[in-house]
Design a protein around this motif. Structure first.
Motif, PDB file in Angstrom:
ATOM      1  N   THR A   1      43.606  35.452  41.595  1.00  0.00           N
ATOM      2  CA  THR A   1      42.673  36.516  42.175  1.00  0.00           C
ATOM      3  C   THR A   1      43.290  37.387  42.819  1.00  0.00           C
TER       4      THR A   1
ATOM      5  N   SER B   1      42.842  39.824  39.285  1.00  0.00           N
ATOM      6  CA  SER B   1      41.726  40.293  39.546  1.00  0.00           C
ATOM      7  C   SER B   1      41.100  41.292  40.960  1.00  0.00           C
TER       8      SER B   1
ATOM      9  N   LEU C   1      37.012  39.743  33.947  1.00  0.00           N
ATOM     10  CA  LEU C   1      37.615  38.888  34.823  1.00  0.00           C
ATOM     11  C   LEU C   1      37.143  39.985  36.742  1.00  0.00           C
TER      12      LEU C   1
ATOM     13  N   ILE D   1      35.554  35.163  39.722  1.00  0.00           N
ATOM     14  CA  ILE D   1      37.071  33.888  39.581  1.00  0.00           C
ATOM     15  C   ILE D   1      36.767  33.283  40.290  1.00  0.00           C
TER      16      ILE D   1
END
Length: 499
Positions: free
Chosen positions: A54, A57, A150, A155
């Protein structure tokens, strides 16, 4: 009588102490769940992977989005300067020289690029036609490129539910398999209290997952985003992940074995996150069919033929315009008109042509919006569909934002084309215009002054207001809240029968 008067007070105190004791038990269960996760290498590894994915990204997408924003702003300024710096030309040459309009990304596109990667971010504007948006990342990429994007939204929507499943699939079924469930229930812990305690632990995991997203969203304040939109965006994902936490608790409580719970949750994830979005899009296309590009092009061409050829001032379609001009200025021929007749025809033809093009464009956009709304209705059947709609609408990266860009770009196109046509009418004589191909000197006389190219308005695209975006996302919020309400009701029923 006095005893009866005291009873309600005692009852309220008793209820308060009972609820306090129940909450204390929930906290004990949640702490015990965290102790188990800390001892479990799998749970900690999954949580660490989720947080790293997370965070990375968010950082990568933020850098890419900021670079795109600066690049598009620079390209827009360069396109406007290049157009304005053109030398003396025939005004109609400048109509075909054209101009570019670029759409800068919205502040929250750092977290959810939405349809931007598919619809394109720039349009070439020219006379007599409406071009489609171009330079879409996914259109220029391969299938591997599409799978490899991504983004934080991907995500949270797709991988975060899997992380919750891996961490919590055995939360209640583990107690049953280890035969500690009966002991806990016999000690006065109700089934719902036990499930709620496990739920508190999962909610704390959700909080950890959302921290990088919330911090990144707050940074978009510097880009002009509203705190209202940011709160709505983060709240939407909190509701979505809560739905998955409840699904995990439900399966783990209702099924007797860890393997059964994990299998059921894996199948649920496949159904809700993979199958249902595909079904939604297929149903939308089938329910609201759209005309193909070739069919639309033929229909547009047929309508445009009825308007006449704007490059041919002698086209019979313009006979009425010619007669009205001669009558208005009380002259016998177009050579005697105080305005350039060819420029008048160009201006009139462009207005009529634009009206036809806009009718077809609006019809296409309404069809796309209708298909999108059909797909969004599947949010009642899949929380993945609901959060995808909510996320794009709140971030300002939905199909509505793309349509807004198309409309504003078309207004810019029409204004600058008609500005050049006006220069054609007023700054160039009809005789010089007709003799422009006779020789070099005649061609020079048919050139408009470069000062006439200052017809461009500064184009700076902005997404819709936060209130409008949140209003559009209200159905998605309701869908997620409905999922939560139904799951809580079912979990309460399961909790009463927990053995």
């Amino acid at each position: 009588t006095s005893t009866r008067g005291i009873c309600p007070t005692r009852r309220s105190v008793s209820e308060h102490s009972s609820s306090t004791a129940r909450f204390a038990k929930m906290m004990i269960v949640a702490k015990d769940e965290w102790r188990y996760w800390l001892r479990s290498k799998l749970a900690i590894s999954v949580l660490a992977i989720g947080l790293i994915l997370t965070l990375s990204s968010v950082v990568v997408t933020a850098i890419n989005t900021m670079e795109l924003s600066h690049t598009r702003h620079a390209l827009q300024e360069d396109a406007e300067q290049t157009f304005a710096d053109q030398p003396d030309r025939h005004p109609h040459r400048m109509v075909h020289y054209g101009h570019y309009a670029f759409r800068a990304p919205s502040p929250l596109s750092v977290l959810d690029p939405g349809v931007d990667a598919y619809t394109g971010n720039s349009i070439f504007l020219e006379g007599h036609r409406q071009n489609s948006a171009m330079f879409a990342d996914q259109k220029q990429g391969t299938a591997l490129t599409q799978l490899g994007s991504l983004t934080p939204a991907f995500i949270l929507q797709t991988l975060a539910p899997l992380l919750l499943i891996l961490i919590g699939y055995s939360s209640v079924s583990r107690e049953r398999e280890s035969q500690t469930l009966t002991y806990l229930l016999s000690q006065g812990t109700s089934g719902f209290t036990l499930i709620a305690g496990k739920g508190l632990a999962l909610m704390s995991v959700i909080g950890l997952i959302l921290v990088p997203i919330a911090i990144s969203a707050l940074f978009s304040l510097h880009e002009g985003e509203s705190i209202t939109a940011i709160v709505g965006f983060v709240l939407g994902y909190a509701l979505y992940l809560t739905v998955w936490a409840l699904l995990v608790l439900l399966c783990s409580s209702a099924l007797s074995k860890n393997s059964e719970s994990f299998t059921a949750l894996a199948l649920t994830w496949i159904l809700l996150c993979v199958v249902m979005p595909r079904v939604a899009s297929s149903t939308a296309i089938t329910t609201v069919p759209a005309a193909g590009k070739l069919e639309t092009d033929f229909a547009v061409a047929a309508e445009m033929r009825k308007l006449g050829d704007g490059h041919n001032a002698n086209d019979p379609a313009f006979a009425q315009i010619k007669a009205s001009l001669l009558e208005k200025y009380n002259v016998d021929s177009i050579d005697q008109l105080p305005v350039n007749y060819r420029g008048v025809i160009a201006m009139t033809s462009e207005a009529k042509l634009t009206q036809v093009l806009n009718e077809f464009a609006e019809k296409r956009m309404q069809t796309e919006l209708a298909q999108t709304n059909v797909s969004r209705d599947f949010g009642w059947l899949s929380p993945m569909v609901a959060i995808r709609s909510l996320s794009m609408l709140t971030a300002g990266t939905s199909i509505e934002t793309h349509h807004k860009f198309l409309r504003e770009a078309e207004e810019l196109r029409f204004d600058f084309v008609q500005g050049l046509n006006k220069a054609h009418v007023e700054q160039l004589s009809y005789q010089d215009d007709m003799n422009r191909n006779k020789d070099t000197d005649s061609g020079q006389k048919a050139r408009g002054n470069a000062q006439n190219w200052q017809v461009l308005d500064d184009f700076s695209f902005a997404v819709d207001t936060p209130s409008l975006r949140l209003q559009r996302s209200a159905p998605a919020f309701l869908q997620l809240l409905a999922w939560i309400a139904v799951l809580i009701i079912v979990i309460r029923l399961v909790g009463k029968r927990l053995v």
